[in-house]
Design an enzyme around this catalytic site. Structure first.
Site, short mmCIF file in Angstrom:
data_model
loop_
_atom_site.label_atom_id
_atom_site.label_comp_id
_atom_site.label_asym_id
_atom_site.label_seq_id
_atom_site.Cartn_x
_atom_site.Cartn_y
_atom_site.Cartn_z
CG ASN A 15 -1.74 1.29 1.56
OD1 ASN A 15 -1.84 1.99 0.59
ND2 ASN A 15 -2.31 1.30 2.85
CD1 TRP A 16 3.49 1.36 -2.90
CD2 TRP A 16 3.42 1.92 -4.44
NE1 TRP A 16 3.86 0.33 -3.50
CE2 TRP A 16 3.93 0.49 -5.23
CE3 TRP A 16 3.12 3.09 -6.04
CZ2 TRP A 16 4.35 0.41 -6.02
CZ3 TRP A 16 3.66 3.38 -6.95
CH2 TRP A 16 4.40 1.86 -7.45
CE LYS A 17 -0.01 2.93 5.18
NZ LYS A 17 0.26 2.63 6.12
CG HIS A 71 -5.34 1.95 5.47
ND1 HIS A 71 -5.19 2.80 6.38
CD2 HIS A 71 -4.95 0.83 5.18
CE1 HIS A 71 -3.90 2.40 6.59
NE2 HIS A 71 -3.34 1.20 5.81
CD GLU A 112 -2.48 5.45 7.36
OE1 GLU A 112 -2.81 5.32 5.95
OE2 GLU A 112 -1.76 4.85 7.65
CD GLU A 137 -3.25 -3.09 7.38
OE1 GLU A 137 -2.66 -2.92 6.89
OE2 GLU A 137 -4.27 -2.19 7.08
N GLY A 157 2.80 1.76 11.05
CA GLY A 157 3.46 3.15 11.03
C GLY A 157 3.79 3.32 12.22
CB SER A 209 5.27 -2.40 11.82
OG SER A 209 4.89 -0.47 12.12
N GLY A 236 5.13 1.08 4.95
CA GLY A 236 6.48 1.45 4.41
C GLY A 236 7.22 0.89 3.52
P1 PGA Z 1 2.71 0.01 7.51
O1 PGA Z 1 0.81 0.35 6.91
O2 PGA Z 1 3.69 -1.49 7.46
O3 PGA Z 1 3.79 1.64 7.81
O4 PGA Z 1 2.87 -0.16 9.59
C1 PGA Z 1 1.19 -0.84 7.32
C2 PGA Z 1 -1.13 -0.14 6.22
O5 PGA Z 1 -1.71 0.73 6.64
O6 PGA Z 1 -1.45 -0.65 5.67
#
Ligand code: PGA
Length: 253
Positions: free
Chosen positions: A10-12, A96, A98, A168, A174, A214, A236
């Site tokens: 996931n490149w966000k 997600h 976020e 998640e 993150g 993470s 990330g």
């Molecule tokens: P992260 O993000 O690997 O940077 O913790 C995971 C995600 O939000 O899908």
């Protein structure tokens, strides 16, 4: 039961056109000849079609990072399932954390997105997970159950076979804190039982449940060794072809 592993990046909100092209090309190289697992990239909407085009012959799947439920219309800021398909995507991340935390998307809205994606033939990757506060107050299972049940409301059995779930824990995203394998496996098994309860055991045995939060080259192997962890949703560490390449090439232990 063994399910086909799925490693998703996931490149966000990262990557200009140029960055995206380099990253996609480098990831495609690391995936050459891989046949026993699925690799998914979820770039930002602005580069969806370029990235889809670049990986077209590689077997890599493209997902959007969110999706609306309507084909078109007055929905400023949204992207329709038809547009995702048109750009070369075949899946969409939905719910997600976020989106839930920063943009206040609730379970009812997320369910509309899940059903909208399915209605147009996109595979939803439905994310669920508790916050630190919820975990510390002993509400993990309650919150995850609510998110799974509400997110899947109205999803037919046939569509559930295609749907992908991702656990998640919000506190692990993150932050560099990964859930321990025991914590992750426990919730994954809980989610699988829940799917068996809502649908049937056969569906629960087939559904892929990804872990996210993470995930890094140094923890992927042990995560993938857990019975109910079928893949990873990586943020990330998916922005670097070398680290994501190592995650894609996880080793069975
Ligand atoms: P992260 O993000 O690997 O940077 O913790 C995971 C995600 O939000 O899908």
């Amino acid at each position: 039961m063994k399910r086909r592993p799925l490693l998703a990046g996931n490149w966000k909100m990262h990557a200009t056109v140029l960055d995206a092209c380099h990253l996609a090309a480098d990831i495609a190289k690391t995936c050459a000849g891989l046949e026993d697992r699925d690799v998914v990239l979820a770039p930002p909407f602005t580069v969806l079609s370029q990235v889809a085009h670049m990986v077209a012959e590689t077997g890599i799947f493209i997902a959007a990072q969110n999706v609306c439920w309507e084909a078109e219309g007055a929905f400023t800021g949204e992207i329709s399932p038809l547009m995702v398909l048109d750009a070369g995507g075949g899946a969409a991340i939905v719910g997600h954390s976020e989106r839930r935390q920063i943009f206040h998307e609730d379970n009812a809205l997320i369910n509309k997105r899940v059903r909208g994606a399915l209605a147009f033939g996109l595979i939803p990757i439905l994310c669920v997970g508790e916050t630190l506060e919820e975990r510390e107050s002993g509400q993990t299972f309650k919150v995850v159950e609510e998110q799974v049940r509400a997110g899947l409301a109205g999803v037919e059995t046939a569509d559930m076979k295609e749907t992908i779930l991702a656990y998640e824990p919000v506190w692990a995203i993150g932050t560099g804190k990964t859930a321990s394998t025991g914590q992750a496996q426990e919730v994954h098994a809980f989610i699988r039982n829940l799917v068996a309860d809502i649908y049937e055991k056969d569906i629960a045995d087939q559904v892929r449940i990804l872990y996210g939060g993470s995930v890094k080259p140094d923890n992927i192997d042990v995560l993938m060794a857990q019975e109910d962890i079928d893949g990873a949703l990586v943020g990330g560490a998916a922005l670097n072809a070398e680290s994501f390449g190592r995650i894609i090439h996880f080793q069975e232990i």
